[in-house]
Design an enzyme around this catalytic site. Sequence first.
Site, PDB file in Angstrom:
ATOM      1  N   SER A  17       0.821  -1.211   0.000  1.00  0.00           N
ATOM      2  CA  SER A  17       0.000   0.000   0.000  1.00  0.00           C
ATOM      3  C   SER A  17       0.859   1.266   0.000  1.00  0.00           C
ATOM      4  O   SER A  17       1.812   1.391   0.765  1.00  0.00           O
ATOM      5  CB  SER A  17      -0.919   0.030   1.225  1.00  0.00           C
ATOM      6  OG  SER A  17      -1.567   1.281   1.303  1.00  0.00           O
ATOM      7  N   THR A  64      -8.761  -0.857   2.261  1.00  0.00           N
ATOM      8  CA  THR A  64      -8.635  -1.424   0.923  1.00  0.00           C
ATOM      9  C   THR A  64      -9.330  -2.786   0.937  1.00  0.00           C
ATOM     10  O   THR A  64      -9.993  -3.152   1.907  1.00  0.00           O
ATOM     11  CB  THR A  64      -7.159  -1.565   0.510  1.00  0.00           C
ATOM     12  OG1 THR A  64      -6.539  -2.519   1.359  1.00  0.00           O
ATOM     13  CG2 THR A  64      -6.427  -0.245   0.618  1.00  0.00           C
ATOM     14  N   LYS A  68     -13.916  -3.127   2.280  1.00  0.00           N
ATOM     15  CA  LYS A  68     -14.759  -1.962   1.953  1.00  0.00           C
ATOM     16  C   LYS A  68     -16.243  -2.195   2.216  1.00  0.00           C
ATOM     17  O   LYS A  68     -16.984  -1.258   2.483  1.00  0.00           O
ATOM     18  CB  LYS A  68     -14.528  -1.532   0.498  1.00  0.00           C
ATOM     19  CG  LYS A  68     -13.135  -0.958   0.266  1.00  0.00           C
ATOM     20  CD  LYS A  68     -12.947  -0.452  -1.155  1.00  0.00           C
ATOM     21  CE  LYS A  68     -11.541   0.076  -1.373  1.00  0.00           C
ATOM     22  NZ  LYS A  68     -11.378   0.716  -2.694  1.00  0.00           N
ATOM     23  N   GLY A 238      -3.629   5.232 -12.242  1.00  0.00           N
ATOM     24  CA  GLY A 238      -4.018   4.817 -10.901  1.00  0.00           C
ATOM     25  C   GLY A 238      -3.433   5.687  -9.809  1.00  0.00           C
ATOM     26  O   GLY A 238      -4.058   5.898  -8.764  1.00  0.00           O
TER      27      GLY A 238
END
Length: 275
Positions: A17, A64, A68, A238
């Site tokens: 991440s 993430t 969610k 992204g």
Amino acid sequence: MSTHHRAAVLGSPIAHSLSPVLHRAAYAELGLDDWSYGRFEVDEQALPGFMEGLDGSWAGLSLTMPLKRAVIPLLDGITDTAASVEAVNTVVLGEDGRRTGDNTDIPGMVVALRERGVEKVESAAILGAGATASSALAALSGICAGPVTAYVRSAARADEMRGWGERLGVDIRIADWAEADRALSAPLVIATTPAGAADALAGAVPERPGTLFDVLYEPWPTRLASAWADRGGAVVGGLDLLVHQAVLQVEQMTGRLPAPLAAMRKAGEEALAAR
């Protein structure tokens, strides 16, 4: 005496991440020395226990996959934006102990597109039908005047996207993945597929492409994004999405506006280049 404030990203897998890089860059730029941002490997089973263990020093969480949706029953409330796609990527922990879920992916997509001059399109195409595709559909509900065609691999996914289209008030058409090269002639194409899945389409980019929004940031550029840029098409990546959704998270968690977009993007670019 200053109190320490904590925030973190949760998910599984979480090691890659970029959220800590982005949020810490924001704290540094804003002079928030008493703030820290961590990362925790947490799956659906571990989430309730993790949430129960949070004390008053916690200001917010970034979520993430696969959390969610799983987090929603653990919250006091969620925003209309999060409810529209039944997905929460942001939890703000109020000083009164209230836990509110939001979705910054949707407005993050809208702002990332606006940054590249895309505010309204006549039609659009979505590659894929996962969780990101429903967020893309929600973003398009405010941008796209006409139909959105989703290119999907299975009948179950097709039904899911039809359902999202109905809920979000989007005129959705479903097409088979085998015809995905047709998607590329749309004025706006949003690729939400996993790494490698759209590589085969790189050879089908039209002479004068519109805008491609490829939600991947690693590996970057994707083969499709490279081919698109080579033909002179606009590309949103992204990292753009990641940075814009993180900007909104920092603003909500810290209450400081505006969050330092440029510093956060630079930190993200440097972290990716170092990998």
